[in-house]
Write a protein that holds these residues in place. Structure first.
Motif, PDB file in Angstrom:
ATOM      1  N   ARG A  21     -16.527   0.574  -2.402  1.00 57.94           N
ATOM      2  CA  ARG A  21     -15.978   0.777  -1.060  1.00 57.94           C
ATOM      3  C   ARG A  21     -16.775   1.889  -0.403  1.00 57.94           C
ATOM      4  NH1 ARG A  21     -13.488  -2.873  -3.477  1.00 57.94           N
ATOM      5  NH2 ARG A  21     -11.374  -3.509  -2.967  1.00 57.94           N
ATOM      6  N   ASP A  22     -16.868   1.815   0.924  1.00 59.32           N
ATOM      7  CA  ASP A  22     -17.437   2.953   1.635  1.00 59.32           C
ATOM      8  C   ASP A  22     -16.549   3.341   2.806  1.00 59.32           C
ATOM      9  OD1 ASP A  22     -18.155   1.123   3.661  1.00 59.32           O
ATOM     10  OD2 ASP A  22     -20.298   1.450   3.442  1.00 59.32           O
ATOM     11  N   TYR A  23     -16.674   4.585   3.173  1.00 55.63           N
ATOM     12  CA  TYR A  23     -15.890   5.192   4.245  1.00 55.63           C
ATOM     13  C   TYR A  23     -16.853   5.803   5.246  1.00 55.63           C
ATOM     14  CZ  TYR A  23     -12.096   5.335   0.737  1.00 55.63           C
ATOM     15  OH  TYR A  23     -11.155   5.024  -0.209  1.00 55.63           O
ATOM     16  N   VAL A  24     -16.549   5.671   6.510  1.00 60.43           N
ATOM     17  CA  VAL A  24     -17.229   6.416   7.552  1.00 60.43           C
ATOM     18  C   VAL A  24     -16.112   7.142   8.281  1.00 60.43           C
ATOM     19  CG1 VAL A  24     -18.635   6.330   9.624  1.00 60.43           C
ATOM     20  CG2 VAL A  24     -19.079   4.735   7.750  1.00 60.43           C
ATOM     21  N   LEU A  65       0.848  -1.195   0.000  1.00 59.42           N
ATOM     22  CA  LEU A  65       0.000   0.000   0.000  1.00 59.42           C
ATOM     23  C   LEU A  65       0.882   1.242   0.000  1.00 59.42           C
ATOM     24  CD1 LEU A  65      -2.572  -1.131   2.705  1.00 59.42           C
ATOM     25  CD2 LEU A  65      -2.871  -1.145   0.226  1.00 59.42           C
ATOM     26  N   TYR A  66       0.338   2.330  -0.487  1.00 60.99           N
ATOM     27  CA  TYR A  66       1.072   3.576  -0.561  1.00 60.99           C
ATOM     28  C   TYR A  66       0.425   4.646   0.293  1.00 60.99           C
ATOM     29  CZ  TYR A  66       3.469   1.603  -4.587  1.00 60.99           C
ATOM     30  OH  TYR A  66       4.212   0.814  -5.409  1.00 60.99           O
ATOM     31  N   GLU A  67       1.268   5.507   0.853  1.00 57.61           N
ATOM     32  CA  GLU A  67       0.806   6.727   1.503  1.00 57.61           C
ATOM     33  C   GLU A  67       1.276   7.859   0.609  1.00 57.61           C
ATOM     34  OE1 GLU A  67       1.147   9.071   5.764  1.00 57.61           O
ATOM     35  OE2 GLU A  67       1.579   6.938   5.638  1.00 57.61           O
ATOM     36  N   TYR A  68       0.379   8.745   0.247  1.00 61.01           N
ATOM     37  CA  TYR A  68       0.686   9.788  -0.707  1.00 61.01           C
ATOM     38  C   TYR A  68       0.948  11.105   0.002  1.00 61.01           C
ATOM     39  CZ  TYR A  68      -1.211   6.377  -3.921  1.00 61.01           C
ATOM     40  OH  TYR A  68      -1.428   5.227  -4.633  1.00 61.01           O
ATOM     41  N   PHE A  98      -0.543  21.325   0.644  1.00 59.11           N
ATOM     42  CA  PHE A  98       0.123  20.089   1.052  1.00 59.11           C
ATOM     43  C   PHE A  98      -0.978  19.098   1.407  1.00 59.11           C
ATOM     44  CE2 PHE A  98       1.236  17.314   4.595  1.00 59.11           C
ATOM     45  CZ  PHE A  98       2.226  16.568   4.006  1.00 59.11           C
ATOM     46  N   LEU A  99      -0.873  17.876   0.875  1.00 60.96           N
ATOM     47  CA  LEU A  99      -1.861  16.840   1.163  1.00 60.96           C
ATOM     48  C   LEU A  99      -1.120  15.555   1.525  1.00 60.96           C
ATOM     49  CD1 LEU A  99      -5.146  15.926   0.174  1.00 60.96           C
ATOM     50  CD2 LEU A  99      -3.595  14.469  -1.069  1.00 60.96           C
ATOM     51  N   ASN A 100      -1.536  14.926   2.593  1.00 58.87           N
ATOM     52  CA  ASN A 100      -1.028  13.611   2.987  1.00 58.87           C
ATOM     53  C   ASN A 100      -2.236  12.685   3.036  1.00 58.87           C
ATOM     54  OD1 ASN A 100       1.404  12.136   4.167  1.00 58.87           O
ATOM     55  ND2 ASN A 100      -0.193  11.702   5.667  1.00 58.87           N
ATOM     56  N   TYR A 101      -2.168  11.526   2.354  1.00 59.07           N
ATOM     57  CA  TYR A 101      -3.339  10.667   2.204  1.00 59.07           C
ATOM     58  C   TYR A 101      -2.935   9.207   2.309  1.00 59.07           C
ATOM     59  CZ  TYR A 101      -7.493   8.550   0.155  1.00 59.07           C
ATOM     60  OH  TYR A 101      -8.620   7.795  -0.052  1.00 59.07           O
ATOM     61  N   PHE A 102      -3.758   8.436   3.028  1.00 62.26           N
ATOM     62  CA  PHE A 102      -3.583   6.986   3.086  1.00 62.26           C
ATOM     63  C   PHE A 102      -4.946   6.341   3.244  1.00 62.26           C
ATOM     64  CE2 PHE A 102      -3.524   3.061   5.493  1.00 62.26           C
ATOM     65  CZ  PHE A 102      -2.663   2.294   4.723  1.00 62.26           C
ATOM     66  N   ASP A 103      -5.155   5.246   2.527  1.00 63.70           N
ATOM     67  CA  ASP A 103      -6.260   4.359   2.850  1.00 63.70           C
ATOM     68  C   ASP A 103      -5.887   2.941   2.445  1.00 63.70           C
ATOM     69  OD1 ASP A 103      -6.945   3.941   0.134  1.00 63.70           O
ATOM     70  OD2 ASP A 103      -8.829   5.006   0.261  1.00 63.70           O
ATOM     71  N   ASN A 104      -6.525   2.013   3.107  1.00 62.56           N
ATOM     72  CA  ASN A 104      -6.378   0.600   2.782  1.00 62.56           C
ATOM     73  C   ASN A 104      -7.721   0.152   2.240  1.00 62.56           C
ATOM     74  OD1 ASN A 104      -6.160  -2.143   2.629  1.00 62.56           O
ATOM     75  ND2 ASN A 104      -5.372  -2.439   4.684  1.00 62.56           N
ATOM     76  N   PRO A 105      -7.846   0.032   0.900  1.00 61.88           N
ATOM     77  CA  PRO A 105      -9.152  -0.270   0.322  1.00 61.88           C
ATOM     78  C   PRO A 105      -9.661  -1.677   0.605  1.00 61.88           C
ATOM     79  CG  PRO A 105      -7.468  -0.274  -1.368  1.00 61.88           C
ATOM     80  CD  PRO A 105      -6.806   0.179  -0.097  1.00 61.88           C
ATOM     81  N   GLY A 106      -8.789  -2.549   1.110  1.00 58.92           N
ATOM     82  CA  GLY A 106      -9.216  -3.893   1.483  1.00 58.92           C
ATOM     83  C   GLY A 106      -9.668  -4.720   0.289  1.00 58.92           C
ATOM     84  N   LYS A 118     -11.615   0.685   6.525  1.00 59.04           N
ATOM     85  CA  LYS A 118     -11.502   0.925   7.962  1.00 59.04           C
ATOM     86  C   LYS A 118     -10.238   1.678   8.345  1.00 59.04           C
ATOM     87  CE  LYS A 118     -14.405  -2.980   8.933  1.00 59.04           C
ATOM     88  NZ  LYS A 118     -14.526  -4.365   9.198  1.00 59.04           N
ATOM     89  N   ASP A 119      -9.321   1.824   7.401  1.00 62.00           N
ATOM     90  CA  ASP A 119      -8.063   2.507   7.683  1.00 62.00           C
ATOM     91  C   ASP A 119      -7.870   3.619   6.657  1.00 62.00           C
ATOM     92  OD1 ASP A 119      -5.615   3.159   8.753  1.00 62.00           O
ATOM     93  OD2 ASP A 119      -4.609   1.318   8.121  1.00 62.00           O
ATOM     94  N   TYR A 120      -8.269   4.828   7.046  1.00 65.07           N
ATOM     95  CA  TYR A 120      -8.230   5.987   6.164  1.00 65.07           C
ATOM     96  C   TYR A 120      -7.802   7.197   6.965  1.00 65.07           C
ATOM     97  CZ  TYR A 120     -10.431  10.125   3.995  1.00 65.07           C
ATOM     98  OH  TYR A 120     -10.685  11.371   3.491  1.00 65.07           O
ATOM     99  N   LYS A 121      -6.891   7.986   6.399  1.00 65.26           N
ATOM    100  CA  LYS A 121      -6.523   9.258   7.031  1.00 65.26           C
ATOM    101  C   LYS A 121      -6.087  10.236   5.959  1.00 65.26           C
ATOM    102  CE  LYS A 121      -1.767   7.945   7.971  1.00 65.26           C
ATOM    103  NZ  LYS A 121      -0.708   7.838   8.936  1.00 65.26           N
ATOM    104  N   GLN A 122      -6.375  11.493   6.207  1.00 63.47           N
ATOM    105  CA  GLN A 122      -6.045  12.536   5.259  1.00 63.47           C
ATOM    106  C   GLN A 122      -5.780  13.835   6.008  1.00 63.47           C
ATOM    107  OE1 GLN A 122      -7.858  14.263   1.130  1.00 63.47           O
ATOM    108  NE2 GLN A 122      -9.239  13.204   2.454  1.00 63.47           N
TER     109      GLN A 122
END
Length: 155
Positions: free
Chosen positions: A65-68, A4-7, A125-133, A106-110
């Motif tokens: 996919r959905d995010y909460v 996985l990547y963190e951008y 500046f943007l920092n982004y990560f998610d695990n789409p599963g 379940k694992d998302y941050k921005q």
């Protein structure tokens, strides 16, 4: 190790003030107009916690996919510099039922920070990560391997 990547993105938006950029970034109704991948997007109170529900359309044969997540915006003054900050993270403790056939991310941050470029634009500046599963279906892996092998031999 996870694949996985963190951008981390640094950029500039000319002709758009940071305040306007922050306002647009927070506007869920407007996002529905320009983002063709949005299936559902709304802010709601889920059992005493305000959160955002976002369902993203994925192409066949992948599941949507959905995010909460919860998010907040702060307009800061740091040593005379005005900086707009938006933070978002997944919220597993939010009481939002999962939908059948949709995978919950379940694992998302921005994190986003914006400030003036000194003219009429914005530095971002943007920092982004998610695990789409999820997993890629075996039949798709086999098909890709077969087509890839045929293409390899044709070359």
């Amino acid at each position: 190790e996870t694949g996985l990547y963190e951008y981390k993105v640094f950029g500039a938006l000319g002709g758009c003030t940071p305040e306007l950029c922050a306002d647009v970034y927070m506007d869920l109704m407007y996002r529905k107009h320009w983002d063709g991948y949005v299936k559902e997007l709304y802010e709601k109170d889920f059992g005493g916690q305000t959160a955002i529900y976002w369902e993203v359309k994925y192409p066949f044969p992948l599941s949507n996919r959905d995010y909460v997540y919860i998010r907040e915006r702060r307009d800061l003054d740091v040593d005379g510099r005005k900086i707009w900050v938006i933070l978002a993270r997944s919220s597993a403790e939010t009481a939002c039922a999962e939908k059948k056939g949709v995978l919950r991310v379940k694992d998302y941050k921005q994190s986003v920070a914006m400030e003036s470029d000194g003219a009429s634009g914005t530095k971002v500046f943007l920092n982004y990560f998610d695990n789409p599963g999820g997993m890629i279906p075996t039949w798709l892996v086999n098909w890709a391997a077969k087509v890839g092998a045929v293409m390899f031999y044709m070359v």
